[in-house]
Write a protein that holds these residues in place. Structure first.
Motif, PDB file in Angstrom:
ATOM      1  N   LEU A  46       4.505   4.317  47.051  1.00 16.38           N
ATOM      2  CA  LEU A  46       3.820   4.051  45.785  1.00 16.38           C
ATOM      3  C   LEU A  46       2.302   4.077  45.935  1.00 16.38           C
ATOM      4  O   LEU A  46       1.578   3.771  44.980  1.00 16.38           O
ATOM      5  CB  LEU A  46       4.262   2.697  45.229  1.00 16.38           C
ATOM      6  CG  LEU A  46       5.719   2.612  44.778  1.00 16.38           C
ATOM      7  CD1 LEU A  46       6.076   1.192  44.357  1.00 16.38           C
ATOM      8  CD2 LEU A  46       5.988   3.585  43.639  1.00 16.38           C
ATOM      9  N   GLU A  47       1.822   4.453  47.110  1.00 16.92           N
ATOM     10  CA  GLU A  47       0.380   4.557  47.318  1.00 16.92           C
ATOM     11  C   GLU A  47      -0.098   5.939  46.893  1.00 16.92           C
ATOM     12  O   GLU A  47      -0.472   6.780  47.700  1.00 16.92           O
ATOM     13  CB  GLU A  47       0.029   4.277  48.784  1.00 16.92           C
ATOM     14  CG  GLU A  47       0.240   2.824  49.187  1.00 16.92           C
ATOM     15  CD  GLU A  47      -0.086   2.562  50.652  1.00 16.92           C
ATOM     16  OE1 GLU A  47      -0.281   3.567  51.390  1.00 16.92           O
ATOM     17  OE2 GLU A  47      -0.144   1.391  51.048  1.00 16.92           O
ATOM     18  N   ILE A  48      -0.070   6.162  45.576  1.00 14.60           N
ATOM     19  CA  ILE A  48      -0.521   7.418  45.010  1.00 14.60           C
ATOM     20  C   ILE A  48      -1.651   7.150  44.036  1.00 14.60           C
ATOM     21  O   ILE A  48      -1.813   6.022  43.555  1.00 14.60           O
ATOM     22  CB  ILE A  48       0.639   8.183  44.319  1.00 14.60           C
ATOM     23  CG1 ILE A  48       1.211   7.343  43.162  1.00 14.60           C
ATOM     24  CG2 ILE A  48       1.729   8.512  45.306  1.00 14.60           C
ATOM     25  CD1 ILE A  48       2.298   8.048  42.389  1.00 14.60           C
ATOM     26  N   ASP A  49      -2.435   8.172  43.761  1.00 16.35           N
ATOM     27  CA  ASP A  49      -3.590   8.002  42.876  1.00 16.35           C
ATOM     28  C   ASP A  49      -3.153   7.471  41.515  1.00 16.35           C
ATOM     29  O   ASP A  49      -2.238   8.016  40.889  1.00 16.35           O
ATOM     30  CB  ASP A  49      -4.311   9.343  42.683  1.00 16.35           C
ATOM     31  CG  ASP A  49      -5.069   9.773  43.928  1.00 16.35           C
ATOM     32  OD1 ASP A  49      -5.302   8.912  44.787  1.00 16.35           O
ATOM     33  OD2 ASP A  49      -5.402  10.973  44.032  1.00 16.35           O
TER      34      ASP A  49
ATOM     35  N   ASP B 164      -1.428  11.020  37.034  1.00 19.88           N
ATOM     36  CA  ASP B 164      -0.562  12.045  36.463  1.00 19.88           C
ATOM     37  C   ASP B 164       0.883  11.547  36.514  1.00 19.88           C
ATOM     38  O   ASP B 164       1.421  11.292  37.596  1.00 19.88           O
ATOM     39  CB  ASP B 164      -0.717  13.343  37.267  1.00 19.88           C
ATOM     40  CG  ASP B 164       0.102  14.493  36.704  1.00 19.88           C
ATOM     41  OD1 ASP B 164       0.970  14.245  35.837  1.00 19.88           O
ATOM     42  OD2 ASP B 164      -0.108  15.634  37.143  1.00 19.88           O
ATOM     43  N   VAL B 165       1.509  11.414  35.359  1.00 27.19           N
ATOM     44  CA  VAL B 165       2.881  10.904  35.303  1.00 27.19           C
ATOM     45  C   VAL B 165       3.831  11.800  36.085  1.00 27.19           C
ATOM     46  O   VAL B 165       4.766  11.312  36.741  1.00 27.19           O
ATOM     47  CB  VAL B 165       3.344  10.757  33.834  1.00 27.19           C
ATOM     48  CG1 VAL B 165       4.828  10.417  33.765  1.00 27.19           C
ATOM     49  CG2 VAL B 165       2.536   9.679  33.123  1.00 27.19           C
ATOM     50  N   ASN B 166       3.607  13.103  36.062  1.00 29.14           N
ATOM     51  CA  ASN B 166       4.471  14.023  36.814  1.00 29.14           C
ATOM     52  C   ASN B 166       4.414  13.737  38.308  1.00 29.14           C
ATOM     53  O   ASN B 166       5.433  13.828  39.007  1.00 29.14           O
ATOM     54  CB  ASN B 166       4.070  15.476  36.537  1.00 29.14           C
ATOM     55  CG  ASN B 166       4.396  15.901  35.122  1.00 29.14           C
ATOM     56  OD1 ASN B 166       5.415  15.492  34.567  1.00 29.14           O
ATOM     57  ND2 ASN B 166       3.536  16.714  34.526  1.00 29.14           N
ATOM     58  N   ALA B 167       3.227  13.393  38.815  1.00 32.60           N
ATOM     59  CA  ALA B 167       3.096  13.054  40.230  1.00 32.60           C
ATOM     60  C   ALA B 167       3.856  11.774  40.554  1.00 32.60           C
ATOM     61  O   ALA B 167       4.485  11.658  41.621  1.00 32.60           O
ATOM     62  CB  ALA B 167       1.618  12.905  40.597  1.00 32.60           C
ATOM     63  N   LEU B 168       3.826  10.814  39.642  1.00 36.56           N
ATOM     64  CA  LEU B 168       4.572   9.576  39.843  1.00 36.56           C
ATOM     65  C   LEU B 168       6.072   9.849  39.873  1.00 36.56           C
ATOM     66  O   LEU B 168       6.793   9.350  40.763  1.00 36.56           O
ATOM     67  CB  LEU B 168       4.242   8.577  38.728  1.00 36.56           C
ATOM     68  CG  LEU B 168       5.026   7.277  38.734  1.00 36.56           C
ATOM     69  CD1 LEU B 168       4.728   6.464  39.981  1.00 36.56           C
ATOM     70  CD2 LEU B 168       4.728   6.461  37.471  1.00 36.56           C
ATOM     71  N   LEU B 169       6.565  10.640  38.941  1.00 35.36           N
ATOM     72  CA  LEU B 169       7.999  10.955  38.891  1.00 35.36           C
ATOM     73  C   LEU B 169       8.430  11.718  40.142  1.00 35.36           C
ATOM     74  O   LEU B 169       9.529  11.484  40.666  1.00 35.36           O
ATOM     75  CB  LEU B 169       8.308  11.763  37.638  1.00 35.36           C
ATOM     76  CG  LEU B 169       8.077  11.036  36.307  1.00 35.36           C
ATOM     77  CD1 LEU B 169       8.353  11.966  35.137  1.00 35.36           C
ATOM     78  CD2 LEU B 169       8.946   9.785  36.208  1.00 35.36           C
ATOM     79  N   ALA B 170       7.574  12.612  40.631  1.00 37.47           N
ATOM     80  CA  ALA B 170       7.904  13.358  41.852  1.00 37.47           C
ATOM     81  C   ALA B 170       8.023  12.416  43.051  1.00 37.47           C
ATOM     82  O   ALA B 170       8.910  12.572  43.899  1.00 37.47           O
ATOM     83  CB  ALA B 170       6.844  14.420  42.103  1.00 37.47           C
ATOM     84  N   ALA B 171       7.138  11.398  43.111  1.00 34.70           N
ATOM     85  CA  ALA B 171       7.175  10.450  44.225  1.00 34.70           C
ATOM     86  C   ALA B 171       8.420   9.579  44.185  1.00 34.70           C
ATOM     87  O   ALA B 171       8.890   9.099  45.237  1.00 34.70           O
ATOM     88  CB  ALA B 171       5.926   9.579  44.188  1.00 34.70           C
TER      89      ALA B 171
END
Length: 321
Positions: free
Chosen positions: A236-239, A263-270
């Motif tokens: 969960l250590e993403i921008d 970016d919500v897409n980046a969160l969903l990918a993670a």
């Protein structure tokens, strides 16, 4: 023309710098919310605008009139309605006597309509009024002469939810008629419902002025997720992730909550490789937005610690809002 203009407005009490180089403008026909906790400098700004305080530096104008020029200030006040946080009505007078006094001083075009809307008990003495009834009478006296601009200091603090809704509807209707409204508040839900733009003040300095929707967009989303098993911290250590809170139950996985500005897409990918029971992404509550301006750590604490920290740093020299 702007209805209110402040440029470099400063009020220095010596030990307390209550307003520090405050600059903004409120446009005609706008509802502008002035936000901050007790002691942030909101009431100092209002008192300076109304000529009750002289600025140490800078300028302020109401409806094009210089507030430091007595004749210009009087001209502005003829077109102005003002409701202080504590109206200070004579407690031995009845509500009707208070209305009669205000009518004799500034005129009365709308009291019948306003009395039907807010319904204060006119035949009782003010000493018998509840806080809500004082506020209702104050609203009538503020709008009864049909002003072009109103300045309101915590206008709904004593009203019950039904009267708050009635007040909100009234103000929105008045804006459509061209009224300009400037009000200070720390009740963030009413800001969302009413304001076109907001200014946030902290320790006497203006933090930001922007449209409510821009403020919300910039403040991101509020994310809640329920995972079947614990998610590694580094996953969960993403921008854009701020203020993660987690709660692990005895057998039904782990729940997480945080504010997200990326970016919500980046969160969903993670999160794709983890089995989730539930995931919700919604607009961040205004309380979260407000705390991000007042939490020195830059985080967003759901338990309200950020807001408490902001209140704690407020100037001790200004106790009222």
């Amino acid at each position: 023309m702007a209805a209110i203009e402040l440029e470099g407005l400063t009020k220095d009490y010596g030990e307390v710098l209550a307003n520090d180089d405050v600059t903004f403008a409120v446009e005609e026909g706008e509802i502008f919310g002035y936000l901050g906790p007790n002691g942030a400098g909101k009431t100092t700004t209002i008192r300076t605008l109304l000529g009750f305080l002289s600025p140490t530096a800078g300028t302020a104008r109401l409806l094009g009139n210089d507030v430091t020029d007595e004749s210009q200030l009087l001209a502005a006040k003829r077109r102005l309605g003002y409701l202080p946080d504590d109206p200070g009505f004579d407690e031995t007078a009845t509500g009707r006597a208070v209305l009669d006094l205000h009518a004799s001083l500034k005129g009365d075009e709308r009291s019948a309509e306003l009395l039907e809307l807010f319904d204060p008990p006119l035949d009782r003495e003010i000493r018998e009024y509840s806080r809500g009834n004082v506020e209702k009478l104050g609203l009538v006296t503020t709008f009864m002469h049909d002003p072009d601009l109103v300045i309101l200091d915590e206008p709904t603090s004593g009203l019950d939810p039904l009267l708050q809704q009635r007040f909100n509807e009234f103000v929105r209707t008045e804006r459509e008629r061209g009224l300009t409204v400037f009000f200070s508040s720390h009740i963030l839900s009413e800001v969302r419902k009413l304001c076109d733009r907001v200014g946030i003040i902290r320790d006497g300095r203006l933090v930001t002025v922007e449209p409510v929707e821009s403020l919300l967009d910039r403040s991101g989303k509020f994310v809640r997720l329920h995972a079947a098993e614990a998610i590694p911290v580094d996953a969960l250590e993403i921008d854009g992730v701020h203020g993660i809170e987690s709660d692990t139950g005895p057998s039904d996985g782990t729940e997480y909550a945080f504010t997200f500005t990326g970016d919500v897409n980046a969160l969903l990918a993670a999160l794709r490789e983890y089995r989730l029971h539930d995931l919700s992404i919604e607009e961040a509550p205004l309380e979260e937005v407000f705390m991000r301006f007042y939490d020195d750590s830059g985080g967003s604490e759901r338990n309200g610690a950020g807001l408490a920290a902001g209140t704690g740093t407020a100037d001790a020299g200004e106790s009222d809002v």
